[in-house]
Design a protein around this motif. Structure first.
Motif, PDB file in Angstrom:
ATOM      1  N   CYS A   1       0.846  -1.192   0.000  1.00  0.00           N
ATOM      2  CA  CYS A   1       0.000   0.000   0.000  1.00  0.00           C
ATOM      3  C   CYS A   1       0.882   1.243   0.000  1.00  0.00           C
TER       4      CYS A   1
ATOM      5  N   ALA B   1      -6.609   9.153   4.479  1.00  0.00           N
ATOM      6  CA  ALA B   1      -6.872   7.968   5.294  1.00  0.00           C
ATOM      7  C   ALA B   1      -8.239   8.075   5.964  1.00  0.00           C
TER       8      ALA B   1
ATOM      9  N   ASN C   1     -10.990   7.546   3.285  1.00  0.00           N
ATOM     10  CA  ASN C   1     -11.046   6.191   2.735  1.00  0.00           C
ATOM     11  C   ASN C   1     -11.501   5.149   3.754  1.00  0.00           C
ATOM     12  N   SER C   2     -11.630   5.540   5.012  1.00  0.00           N
ATOM     13  CA  SER C   2     -11.961   4.593   6.081  1.00  0.00           C
ATOM     14  C   SER C   2     -13.458   4.577   6.356  1.00  0.00           C
TER      15      SER C   2
ATOM     16  N   THR D   1      -7.303  -7.814  13.440  1.00  0.00           N
ATOM     17  CA  THR D   1      -6.190  -7.665  12.520  1.00  0.00           C
ATOM     18  C   THR D   1      -5.544  -9.024  12.291  1.00  0.00           C
TER      19      THR D   1
ATOM     20  N   THR E   1      -7.888   4.151  12.268  1.00  0.00           N
ATOM     21  CA  THR E   1      -8.798   4.115  11.126  1.00  0.00           C
ATOM     22  C   THR E   1      -8.891   2.678  10.639  1.00  0.00           C
ATOM     23  N   GLY E   2     -10.045   2.303  10.083  1.00  0.00           N
ATOM     24  CA  GLY E   2     -10.199   0.941   9.606  1.00  0.00           C
ATOM     25  C   GLY E   2     -11.462   0.752   8.792  1.00  0.00           C
ATOM     26  N   LYS E   3     -11.709  -0.503   8.437  1.00  0.00           N
ATOM     27  CA  LYS E   3     -12.858  -0.870   7.615  1.00  0.00           C
ATOM     28  C   LYS E   3     -13.832  -1.710   8.431  1.00  0.00           C
TER      29      LYS E   3
ATOM     30  N   VAL F   1      -8.417  -3.729  10.888  1.00  0.00           N
ATOM     31  CA  VAL F   1      -7.329  -2.800  10.603  1.00  0.00           C
ATOM     32  C   VAL F   1      -6.145  -3.558  10.016  1.00  0.00           C
ATOM     33  N   THR F   2      -5.348  -2.859   9.217  1.00  0.00           N
ATOM     34  CA  THR F   2      -4.132  -3.407   8.628  1.00  0.00           C
ATOM     35  C   THR F   2      -3.028  -2.368   8.727  1.00  0.00           C
TER      36      THR F   2
ATOM     37  N   CYS G   1      -1.875  -0.867   6.385  1.00  0.00           N
ATOM     38  CA  CYS G   1      -2.160   0.174   5.410  1.00  0.00           C
ATOM     39  C   CYS G   1      -3.070   1.260   5.974  1.00  0.00           C
ATOM     40  N   ASP G   2      -3.657   1.006   7.141  1.00  0.00           N
ATOM     41  CA  ASP G   2      -4.517   2.011   7.762  1.00  0.00           C
ATOM     42  C   ASP G   2      -3.674   3.024   8.535  1.00  0.00           C
TER      43      ASP G   2
END
Length: 219
Positions: free
Chosen positions: A29, A37, A40-41, A91, A113-115, A123-124, A126-127
């Motif tokens: 990412c 960020a 996009n979250s 995660t 931040t996350g999805k 979370v990853t 990339c967050d």
């Protein structure tokens, strides 16, 4: 027909490299400006992590059990997300597969931040996840004032000179080429906001502006 020792070793090596490549691609990412960020979250919270456990996350395509790390969190504030509080985030079990490592003693506060997936926050690496105390005063202010209202603006990262925007609705993010960090002045002190003519421009907080890009002065 059984395979020879050499052919079996080659096959295993190819399979190993394929799985490694899958893991690398899964965690590939580009750095994101905090505003990007945020936009996009699905969820953006301020929270403390108060516990951790390994849980089953179903099976992968090979039938193997997927392990997940469940962090139990105490939500302090939600900046973006569902109506209910977040009490756990999930995660991957290691950074090799994009898993995030957080302090679980409950003393550190994080911006996370996350999805949302199946009603759970994931979370990853990339967050955007940072300790709350390391955020600038402007970043904290922008979380409730400017980031969300300007999600129509696009932030374009400049990785090498020359670079330029392709639309009036873009802001050029130059921290990397100017300061060799993605946590530079624009990330810490600027938001890319929409103006009355639908164009976008950098807006700074109460710090002296850097002179290499256009910005909107504080009123």
């Amino acid at each position: 027909m059984s395979c020879t020792m050499n052919s079996c070793l080659v096959a295993l090596a190819i399979l190993f490299l394929w799985r490694v490549e899958e893991m690398v691609e899964a965690c590939s990412c580009s750095p994101a400006h905090p505003q990007q960020a945020f936009c996009n979250s699905d969820v953006v919270i301020r929270a403390k992590v108060v516990g951790m456990q390994e849980v089953d996350g179903g099976n992968d395509v090979y039938g193997n059990t997927i392990k997940r790390i469940q962090y139990d969190v105490k939500q302090i504030k939600m900046f973006k997300g569902p109506t209910q509080d977040i009490d756990a985030i999930y995660t991957a079990p290691s950074s090799a597969v994009c898993g995030v490592t957080l302090d679980t003693n409950g003393k550190k506060e994080y911006l996370i931040t996350g999805k949302m997936e199946a009603g759970m926050m994931h979370v990853t690496l990339c967050d955007f996840i940072e300790q709350w105390e390391t955020l600038s005063a402007t970043q904290k202010k922008n979380l409730i004032q400017r980031y969300e209202t300007s999600c129509d603006c696009r932030i374009t990262r400049c990785t090498s000179i020359p670079c330029m925007i392709s639309s009036p609705a873009e802001c050029l993010w130059t921290d990397w080429v100017m300061e060799k960090t993605v946590n530079g002045e624009q990330a810490k002190h600027y938001a890319c906001i929409k103006r009355n003519d639908d164009s976008c421009a950098w807006y700074r907080g109460s710090v002296p502006p850097r002179k290499d890009f256009l910005d909107i002065e504080d009123p």
